[in-house]
Scaffold this motif. Structure first.
Motif, PDB file in Angstrom:
ATOM      1  N   PHE A 180      57.520 -51.960 -37.642  1.00 34.88           N
ATOM      2  CA  PHE A 180      58.582 -50.960 -37.517  1.00 34.88           C
ATOM      3  C   PHE A 180      58.258 -50.052 -36.329  1.00 34.88           C
ATOM      4  N   TYR A 181      59.313 -49.580 -35.670  1.00 35.78           N
ATOM      5  CA  TYR A 181      59.095 -48.607 -34.598  1.00 35.78           C
ATOM      6  C   TYR A 181      60.265 -47.626 -34.539  1.00 35.78           C
ATOM      7  N   LEU A 182      59.986 -46.453 -33.947  1.00 36.56           N
ATOM      8  CA  LEU A 182      60.985 -45.409 -33.782  1.00 36.56           C
ATOM      9  C   LEU A 182      61.349 -45.279 -32.310  1.00 36.56           C
ATOM     10  N   THR A 183      62.579 -44.903 -32.038  1.00 37.17           N
ATOM     11  CA  THR A 183      62.948 -44.512 -30.676  1.00 37.17           C
ATOM     12  C   THR A 183      63.494 -43.089 -30.731  1.00 37.17           C
ATOM     13  N   TYR A 184      63.165 -42.303 -29.689  1.00 35.52           N
ATOM     14  CA  TYR A 184      63.702 -40.950 -29.576  1.00 35.52           C
ATOM     15  C   TYR A 184      63.673 -40.540 -28.108  1.00 35.52           C
ATOM     16  N   GLU A 185      64.413 -39.493 -27.791  1.00 36.11           N
ATOM     17  CA  GLU A 185      64.494 -39.041 -26.407  1.00 36.11           C
ATOM     18  C   GLU A 185      63.512 -37.903 -26.149  1.00 36.11           C
ATOM     19  N   HIS A 186      62.831 -37.972 -25.014  1.00 39.95           N
ATOM     20  CA  HIS A 186      61.932 -36.894 -24.597  1.00 39.95           C
ATOM     21  C   HIS A 186      62.039 -36.720 -23.087  1.00 39.95           C
ATOM     22  N   ASN A 187      62.436 -35.521 -22.677  1.00 35.55           N
ATOM     23  CA  ASN A 187      62.608 -35.212 -21.252  1.00 35.55           C
ATOM     24  C   ASN A 187      63.516 -36.224 -20.546  1.00 35.55           C
ATOM     25  N   GLY A 188      64.600 -36.590 -21.242  1.00 36.01           N
ATOM     26  CA  GLY A 188      65.573 -37.496 -20.651  1.00 36.01           C
ATOM     27  C   GLY A 188      65.176 -38.958 -20.666  1.00 36.01           C
ATOM     28  N   GLU A 189      64.060 -39.272 -21.275  1.00 37.35           N
ATOM     29  CA  GLU A 189      63.579 -40.658 -21.329  1.00 37.35           C
ATOM     30  C   GLU A 189      63.538 -41.138 -22.775  1.00 37.35           C
ATOM     31  N   GLU A 190      63.910 -42.399 -23.007  1.00 40.71           N
ATOM     32  CA  GLU A 190      63.827 -42.948 -24.365  1.00 40.71           C
ATOM     33  C   GLU A 190      62.414 -43.454 -24.624  1.00 40.71           C
ATOM     34  N   ILE A 191      61.836 -42.954 -25.684  1.00 38.27           N
ATOM     35  CA  ILE A 191      60.476 -43.322 -26.076  1.00 38.27           C
ATOM     36  C   ILE A 191      60.544 -44.286 -27.249  1.00 38.27           C
ATOM     37  N   ALA A 192      59.764 -45.354 -27.200  1.00 40.06           N
ATOM     38  CA  ALA A 192      59.636 -46.283 -28.328  1.00 40.06           C
ATOM     39  C   ALA A 192      58.236 -46.115 -28.904  1.00 40.06           C
TER      40      ALA A 192
END
Length: 270
Positions: free
Chosen positions: A148-160
């Protein structure tokens, strides 16, 4: 005759003292009904008389004039007579004291299928220190290539962010989730999307908001709540804590909640 007057005088004095004591006790009871301990403030609420911000541990007395910096500002307040209430208002200072929600639900235990996962990982998801969620090995095996993994936005970049597991338990840990390239990033509430990766493809599960409150701050809030409630049963304490958490933070995983109540407050959730 003199003795009679003395007796009448004593009776009158005694009656006056009793009436005074009863009046004092009545006033005291009324005062206790109108005085509330402040558990928590979301947004900004200001005491008009002093200009000070309302904060945990303050006393709010019914009728006190307040300024609400934003329309959605609110406070959790409590006293022994009326229990826990919600203080709300608007920028014009109009105050409402509302009954607190009586939501004592928590998220389910083992997750067996996609429907369970979607229901579990939804809305505001309260995580107390860290959460271990048991997931069916048959439906969702977890290893180096399948996870399983999460994605979220940080400083305009999508983090996985890959989530760690311990056997069939998925681990939700603030320090691991809020870390990029080995470096911690500031915590803030944000929407995240959960995926399950298998055979090189990502299956979207659901979007939700993990909520990781500061543990020491949360314990302090719950202590104000418990002190304000007075002498109530352990069952009632757990009910009130759970309802408060749901109201102000989100819905926790039942095993996470059970372990937290036991470790921090020595309360056993049946």
């Amino acid at each position: 005759m003199k003795s009679r007057y003395v007796l009448i005088l004593c009776v009158c004095v005694t009656s006056a003292i009793l009436m005074s004591l009863l009046g004092t006790e009545k006033t005291k009871r009324l005062a206790n009904t109108e005085r509330f301990d402040v558990i928590n403030v979301q947004g900004r609420i200001i005491f008009k008389s002093s200009g000070a911000d309302m904060k945990r541990g303050d006393i709010y007395v019914t009728g006190t004039k307040l300024n609400f910096a934003t329309n959605d500002a609110r406070a959790a307040i409590v006293n022994q007579n009326k229990g826990r209430l919600i203080l709300t208002g608007n920028t014009k200072g109009k105050i409402k004291v509302l009954p607190a929600a009586n939501n004592i639900s928590s998220r389910s235990g083992a997750l067996l299928n996609v429907v369970d996962l979607k229901k579990h990982f939804s809305d505001r998801y309260l995580i107390l220190k860290r959460s271990e969620v048991q997931i069916s090995k048959q439906s969702f095996p977890m290893d180096r290539e399948t996870f399983f993994y999460l994605t979220y936005e940080h400083n305009g970049e999508e983090i996985a962010k890959k989530l760690r597991n311990e056997d069939d338990f998925l681990i939700l840990d603030k320090e691991e989730i809020y870390k990029i390239d080995g470096k911690a990033i500031p915590y803030e509430e944000k929407e995240m999307t959960l995926y399950y990766r298998q055979d090189g493809k990502g299956l979207k599960i659901n979007t939700f908001t993990p909520v990781f409150p500061d543990n020491e701050e949360l314990k302090a809030e719950v202590n104000v709540l418990l002190e304000g409630l007075g002498k109530v049963s352990e069952e009632e304490q757990i009910k009130e804590i759970t309802s408060y958490l749901n109201d102000f933070y989100g819905n926790p995983h039942k095993n996470n909640l059970r372990d937290w109540l036991k470790s921090e407050f020595k309360l056993e959730k049946k």
